[in-house]
Write a protein that holds these residues in place. Structure first.
Motif, PDB file in Angstrom:
ATOM      1  N   LYS B  47       0.832  -1.105   0.078  1.00 37.27           N
ATOM      2  CA  LYS B  47       0.195   0.141   0.147  1.00 37.27           C
ATOM      3  C   LYS B  47       0.901   1.106   0.095  1.00 37.27           C
ATOM      4  N   THR B  48       1.887   1.361   1.007  1.00 38.64           N
ATOM      5  CA  THR B  48       2.894   2.434   0.910  1.00 38.64           C
ATOM      6  C   THR B  48       3.552   2.630  -0.356  1.00 38.64           C
ATOM      7  N   THR B  49       3.962   1.318  -0.800  1.00 34.74           N
ATOM      8  CA  THR B  49       4.707   1.351  -2.066  1.00 34.74           C
ATOM      9  C   THR B  49       3.746   1.768  -3.142  1.00 34.74           C
ATOM     10  N   MET B 159      -3.645   9.485   2.163  1.00 33.90           N
ATOM     11  CA  MET B 159      -3.276   9.168   3.715  1.00 33.90           C
ATOM     12  C   MET B 159      -2.855   7.846   3.826  1.00 33.90           C
ATOM     13  N   ASP B 160      -1.955   7.699   4.474  1.00 29.85           N
ATOM     14  CA  ASP B 160      -1.389   6.044   4.587  1.00 29.85           C
ATOM     15  C   ASP B 160      -1.503   5.909   6.083  1.00 29.85           C
ATOM     16  N   GLU B 161      -2.494   5.176   6.676  1.00 24.96           N
ATOM     17  CA  GLU B 161      -2.844   4.578   7.722  1.00 24.96           C
ATOM     18  C   GLU B 161      -2.663   5.551   8.869  1.00 24.96           C
ATOM     19  N   PRO B 162      -3.222   6.803   8.888  1.00 31.71           N
ATOM     20  CA  PRO B 162      -2.723   7.891   9.431  1.00 31.71           C
ATOM     21  C   PRO B 162      -3.223   7.781  10.877  1.00 31.71           C
TER      22      PRO B 162
HETATM   23 MG   LIG Z   1       2.404   0.945   4.818  1.00 35.13          MG
END
Ligand SMILES: [Mg+2]
Ligand SMILES: Nc1ncnc2c1ncn2[C@@H]1O[C@H](COP(=O)(O)OP(=O)(O)O)[C@@H](O)[C@H]1O
Lengths: 267, 249
Positions: B47-49, B159-162
């Motif tokens: 996901k972050t990638t 937004m990445d798992e904020p």
């Molecule tokens: Mg991640």
């Protein structure tokens, strides 16, 4: 440790001041007794005599000038050298911390110069600059610039990559990342370096004034030595100690003001 | 005449490998302007990638990501990215932090002042504007970051798992705040999480990812009315549906 709960009559700060005064008074008493009643009196004048001479030196000149002038001229020399050291040290440190290329070029050179004590430069300094003030600036500069560079370099190396990422995400270019992230987040490190450097520069002033001079606290000591005047030597030492103490406190007060965000952690 | 609306974000055959490790495997989807898209996937699925590929931190191995039909350019496109770490600048006060993005973008001073005031007020930090990050709690820090992001009026918010590190109470609160900001500003949001309930609570559409090598398992439209009730039968039904789809365990 000083415990504020058991001594409710004084605040912690007051207690620290009280203990400091007690320790100073004890030192003076021991010094006085040793100098008066033991064989150390051969080389150690008593505290009372040194302090009297010290206070008198503000009114009566040592050499051609009074103490205030000697302190002033020494401070001026430190200030000039310190200013150069600050500018060059910060630029070099931040540059080496931020740019790989810069680091590759300057780090080996810097690492080579760093362990050389400032006094080792005196002969060269005389050859290069003669007996002018420039040579003294040079020695003091070498005495403090490494501390500023090393600390700044550390700071610039330790910048949080998350913060640089956040700035880039907001559209920051390299110049903005540098001035808005790298530089400010290095400030506490820079200040730690400046603090050490002020004290180191002030210590180097004696060495610098060993290059012929006619004034300055370093000169007071050197002159005392060549005339066998132990009291004068110690008056110079007392002056250097007091000014050094004031300088160290001034810089940490300045740091508390300018790095409020960092100091808050501890309080 | 009906004009065909161009999607805000177009992901075309995106593939990302790290050496031999195939992380994203030929992923394609669109995000419409103004949409609130949630992407759910197990930890480590990429996901972050994906977000890092979108923001050009990583170069895709194959495929492309287009914003308004063009390759992404951070200097030109106004994207805000909020990650799990609270990336506030510790040497700046709350209000200076909120102003940070506006300064970077060279927003004119009076307009910046107005935006800062407005968004400080929206996230409820007006009273704390002179505080430094060290003096604030985790949820307040996250609000600073959110205000900073929204103040720049981004066309796309990532937004990445904020809220991954916050406790449930605060999470609900901040999620509601986020929804109201989104409704107010109409910005496009891509919200990434591994928390199914959070995805069902927030998303207008939910993209469910598979394990590595990652592809899209299914896209689910979620038109439950807002404010959503996590205990309502419809909510539970949809949550179970997504859970069944996933079964990472
Ligand atoms: Mg991640
Ligand atoms: N820079 C990188 N180099 C090598 N492998 C990476 C890199 N970034 C992520 N990965 C790998 O890619 C996979 C997906 O990571 P990530 O995108 O962080 O997952 P998620 O955000 O979904 O938890 C993980 O297996 C991770 O180890």
């Amino acid at each position: 440790m000083i415990d504020s709960t058991t001594n409710s009559r004084f605040t912690n700060k007051q207690l620290i001041i009280i203990y400091t005064i007690i320790s100073l008074v004890c030192l003076l008493i021991v010094w006085e007794l040793v100098a008066r009643f033991t064989s150390a009196s051969m080389f150690l004048p008593p505290a009372s005599e040194v302090l009297t001479a010290f206070f008198r030196s503000f009114a009566e000149p040592i050499g051609q000038h009074t103490m205030l002038f000697h302190v002033g001229i020494s401070l001026y020399r430190v200030a000039v050298a310190f200013l150069f050291a600050t500018v060059i040290g910060i630029a070099l440190g931040v540059g080496m911390g931020y740019s790989r290329l810069f680091e590759a070029i300057f780090k080996p050179l810097f690492e080579f110069i760093r362990p050389i004590p400032p006094l080792a430069w005196i002969p060269l300094s005389i050859l290069w600059f003669g007996l002018s003030d420039t040579g003294k600036f040079f020695i003091i500069f070498l005495g403090c610039f490494c501390f500023i560079t090393v600390n700044t370099y550390d700071g610039a190396k330790n910048v949080d990559p998350e913060l640089m990422g956040a700035a880039r995400m907001l559209g920051a270019n390299e110049r903005q990342v540098f001035f808005k992230i790298v530089l400010p987040s290095s400030v506490p490190y820079i200040f730690a370096g400046l603090q050490i450097a002020v004290t180191a520069g002030w210590s180097a002033v004696v060495g610098a004034e060993m290059i012929q001079s006619n004034e300055g606290v370093g000169w007071v000591i050197i002159r005392g030595m060549s005339t066998g005047n132990t009291v004068q030597i110690m008056v110079g030492i007392v002056a250097i100690g007091i000014v050094g103490f004031i300088l160290a406190n001034l810089t940490s007060a300045l740091e508390r003001r300018l790095c409020a965000w960092n100091a808050q952690k501890g309080i | 005449m009906v004009e065909k609306k161009q999607p805000k974000v177009q992901v075309r055959n995106l593939t990302k490998k790290f050496g031999d490790l195939l992380v994203l495997n030929d992923i394609s989807f669109d995000v419409q302007a103004g949409e609130f898209l949630c992407i759910v996937g197990p930890t480590g699925c990429g996901k972050t990638t994906f977000l890092n590929s979108l923001t050009k931190l990583y170069e895709p191995t194959a495929g492309e990501i287009l914003l308004d039909g063009e390759p992404v350019d951070l200097k030109k496109h106004n994207i805000a990215y909020i990650f799990q770490e609270y990336s506030t600048m510790p040497w700046l006060t709350v209000e200076e932090n909120v102003r940070f993005g506006l300064d970077i973008k060279g927003v004119e001073k009076q307009k910046a002042n107005k935006l800062v005031d407005e968004y400080l007020d929206i996230v409820g930090l007006t009273k704390y504007r002179k505080y430094y990050p060290d003096q604030l709690s985790a949820s307040m820090l996250q609000r600073v970051v959110i205000a900073r992001a929204f103040a720049t009026q981004p066309e796309l918010l990532l937004m990445d798992e904020p809220y991954g590190q916050l406790d449930i109470q605060l999470r609900y609160h901040l999620e509601d705040e986020l929804i109201s900001l989104w409704q107010r500003t109409g910005t496009t949001v891509i919200f990434i999480t591994h928390n199914i309930e959070e995805a069902v609570y927030l998303g207008q559409r939910i993209l469910v990812l598979t394990n590595k090598p990652t592809s899209i398992k299914q896209a689910i439209d979620n038109d439950l009315p807002r404010p959503r009730k996590i205990a309502s039968p419809d909510f539970v039904k949809l949550r179970n549906e997504v859970t069944d789809l996933i079964k990472w365990w």
